[in-house]
Design a protein around this motif. Sequence first.
Motif, PDB file in Angstrom:
ATOM      1  N   TYR A  32       0.840  -1.203   0.000  1.00 13.47           N
ATOM      2  CA  TYR A  32       0.000   0.000   0.000  1.00 13.47           C
ATOM      3  C   TYR A  32       0.873   1.251   0.000  1.00 13.47           C
ATOM      4  O   TYR A  32       1.970   1.257   0.547  1.00 13.47           O
ATOM      5  N   GLU A  33       0.346   2.313  -0.596  1.00 11.77           N
ATOM      6  CA  GLU A  33       0.997   3.609  -0.503  1.00 11.77           C
ATOM      7  C   GLU A  33       0.762   4.183   0.890  1.00 11.77           C
ATOM      8  O   GLU A  33      -0.266   3.920   1.522  1.00 11.77           O
ATOM      9  N   ASP A  34       1.699   4.993   1.358  1.00  9.11           N
ATOM     10  CA  ASP A  34       1.549   5.614   2.671  1.00  9.11           C
ATOM     11  C   ASP A  34       0.338   6.535   2.689  1.00  9.11           C
ATOM     12  O   ASP A  34       0.112   7.299   1.751  1.00  9.11           O
ATOM     13  N   THR A  94      -2.809   5.898   2.449  1.00 12.57           N
ATOM     14  CA  THR A  94      -3.924   5.627   1.544  1.00 12.57           C
ATOM     15  C   THR A  94      -4.916   4.674   2.188  1.00 12.57           C
ATOM     16  O   THR A  94      -5.448   4.961   3.247  1.00 12.57           O
ATOM     17  N   ASP A  95      -5.130   3.518   1.584  1.00 15.56           N
ATOM     18  CA  ASP A  95      -6.266   2.691   1.999  1.00 15.56           C
ATOM     19  C   ASP A  95      -5.860   1.374   2.642  1.00 15.56           C
ATOM     20  O   ASP A  95      -6.588   0.387   2.542  1.00 15.56           O
ATOM     21  N   ASP A 132      -1.708   6.881  11.454  1.00 17.51           N
ATOM     22  CA  ASP A 132      -2.076   7.764  10.342  1.00 17.51           C
ATOM     23  C   ASP A 132      -2.949   8.918  10.840  1.00 17.51           C
ATOM     24  O   ASP A 132      -2.588   9.586  11.786  1.00 17.51           O
TER      25      ASP A 132
END
Length: 259
Positions: A57-59, A61-62, A89
């Motif tokens: 996953y991208e930092d 995001t989901d 987050d």
Amino acid sequence: MSTPAERAQTLSALHAAPEILRVVNVWDVVSAEAILALPETRAIATAGHSIAASFGYEDGTDIPLEIVLDMVGRIVAVAGDVPVSADLDAGFGDPGETTRRAIGVGIVGANVEDRLKPLADSVRAVEAIVRAGEAEGVPFALNARTDAFVRAGDRSTEESIADAIERGRAYLDAGADLVFVPGILDADITGRLVEGLGERKLSVIGLPGALTAAEYEDLGVARISYGPTTQRVALTALQDVAQQLYANGVIPPSTRPLN
């Protein structure tokens, strides 16, 4: 094994101590065990960016909260009496409930970022986190993050300093332990933030080009962490040794059996 409340109190005491708290960020059980084996380790922190990257996953995001909680819970399980602070987050849509669930797996402190949302909304998030800790009987050590610098856009440094101080004071008043201001902060900016927030109330990130931990300590900073950079160091070493192996190399004899 100590209770979550006791570990939370330990973490808060480390934040308040004259010596800067150096926390090396980890992202899974084996990275946590490597750091926990060092006698200098007094607390550890998870890196949200690094956990997200580990699962593709991208930092920011989901990544599902369930994945994050499963991993940080596994880290807590090997940490014993060492307090674990998690990167949560922006609270995954419900900072209070996310905190309650994090406490349920043994987390006793966290970074939660404001993403420069309106101040009133950000303060309510801090209040919800603090209330969740109180309801669970854990004096949750919130390292309230403001993105005053990393999301500054084209505004001036002066505006970012003023915003970080205004937001930070509000978060401290709402019950946060520290104010985390990521970015490459020089001595002047750091000194002004400490003056505005108070001694041992500022938390920073150690990045290439930033001050050393000792220099930040002299300026009154409470805590330094390293975010995703520790994983980047590990991945750099992996890629470098892979290049050597592709070139008919061998595993370096200095390699330690840490797994």
